[in-house]
Design an enzyme around this catalytic site. Sequence first.
Site, PDB file in Angstrom:
ATOM      1  CE  LYS A  78     -67.767 -67.627 -12.147  1.00 10.84           C
ATOM      2  NZ  LYS A  78     -66.683 -67.759 -13.117  1.00 10.84           N
ATOM      3  N   GLY A 174     -56.087 -52.109 -19.589  1.00  8.24           N
ATOM      4  CA  GLY A 174     -56.035 -52.839 -18.320  1.00  8.24           C
ATOM      5  C   GLY A 174     -54.754 -53.643 -18.188  1.00  8.24           C
ATOM      6  N   GLY A 176     -53.657 -55.440 -15.416  1.00  4.91           N
ATOM      7  CA  GLY A 176     -53.748 -56.191 -14.169  1.00  4.91           C
ATOM      8  C   GLY A 176     -52.980 -57.495 -14.283  1.00  4.91           C
ATOM      9  CB  VAL A 178     -54.968 -61.238 -17.630  1.00  7.70           C
ATOM     10  CG1 VAL A 178     -54.879 -61.796 -19.046  1.00  7.70           C
ATOM     11  CG2 VAL A 178     -55.603 -62.254 -16.708  1.00  7.70           C
TER      12      VAL A 178
END
Length: 340
Positions: A78, A174, A176, A178
């Site tokens: 990351k 949620g 969004g 996805v």
Amino acid sequence: MFAAMEAARLEALHLVQDPASGLRAVIAIHNTRMGPALGGCRYLQYGDERSAIEDAIRLARSMSYKAALAGLEQGGGKAVILREPHVQNRASLFEAFGRFIETLGGRYITATDSGTSSIDMDCIARHTQHVTSTSEQGDPSPLTAMGVFTGIRATAMARLGNDDLDGLRVAIQGLGSVGFALAEALHAAGAELLVSDLDGGRVQLAVEQLGAHPVACEALLTTPCDILAPCGLGGVLDMQTVAHLRCAAVAGAANNQLASPDVAESLEARGILYAPDYVINAGGLIHVALRHLGEPPSAVTAHLARIRQRLTEIYAHAQADKRSPARVADQLAERLLYGA
Ligand code: NAD
């Protein structure tokens, strides 16, 4: 810092700075046993440098676990670019970052994450081929949603004895990139949707287009349903929220859904089946990894089926050994990563 690296079993930590562009970045390479470390690049403001480094280490580790259980020949890594309040030239910052990635010779492959877009990846791609989720490769969110959809089928089969989603009550927190795509797929399969989002416009869209039932944000977690699908932020399941859940299973896209590892046992004690987040939400990673290797979209779709297989395997082990699916997933991943 070496103690933190050792505790996370991190292979390498790179600190990068480039005064000309203002770049200050951290790259954490967690584990490359299965292949080069792949993981997104965050571009966020941090309170201090230590929290940026800790974020990179924690996220790199979870990428190793996700890639291992997704059956990818990739390791986990990351990157975090520290965002200043005023950015002079965003393109030159990401280009400088691309030049540094190139010096790693392919040990780390970057991708989009919080605060970065495919346009930023295009800037990186001017200097290195070790970048994915560029404009050309497309948004991974629909593939994440497809993976969660197949994971919900596996979860319904394991917990309710039937993978027919017709009439299944799914509560989605949620809507969004996805969550909305997941809602569309569930609606097409005949599921009844209960939805919430901080953005009322997203909820309105789901009501109009998918016949979803709106639920107030603060009531979503306690709404009676078959499957609860957290698709907003992480950390939504703690000891208190779990005590009040009214679902048979939790299966959603959000990363780090459990506020602490012992929440897995509380879910288990309440008879709520939990789909380990990094297993069920691996569709986007599968997309970026395979597209980077030049595989066609059909190969990505075929590989998504492994999410269902992996979850089914995890649920079977969990039931046989009377352990939580989260613990079983961690142990399976650690066996692949360390041969433990
Ligand atoms: P997004 O930012 O597009 O959407 C998140 C949505 O959740 C927003 O509409 C926001 O308003 C809503 N939300 C946040 N907190 C909420 C709350 N308490 N109640 C109701 N709504 C809330 O993000 P996304 O790309 O759809 O990702 C969703 C989750 O899935 C994140 O946790 C992300 O880390 C994880 N994830 C995403 C991908 C991907 O491919 N995008 C891959 C793996 C995991």
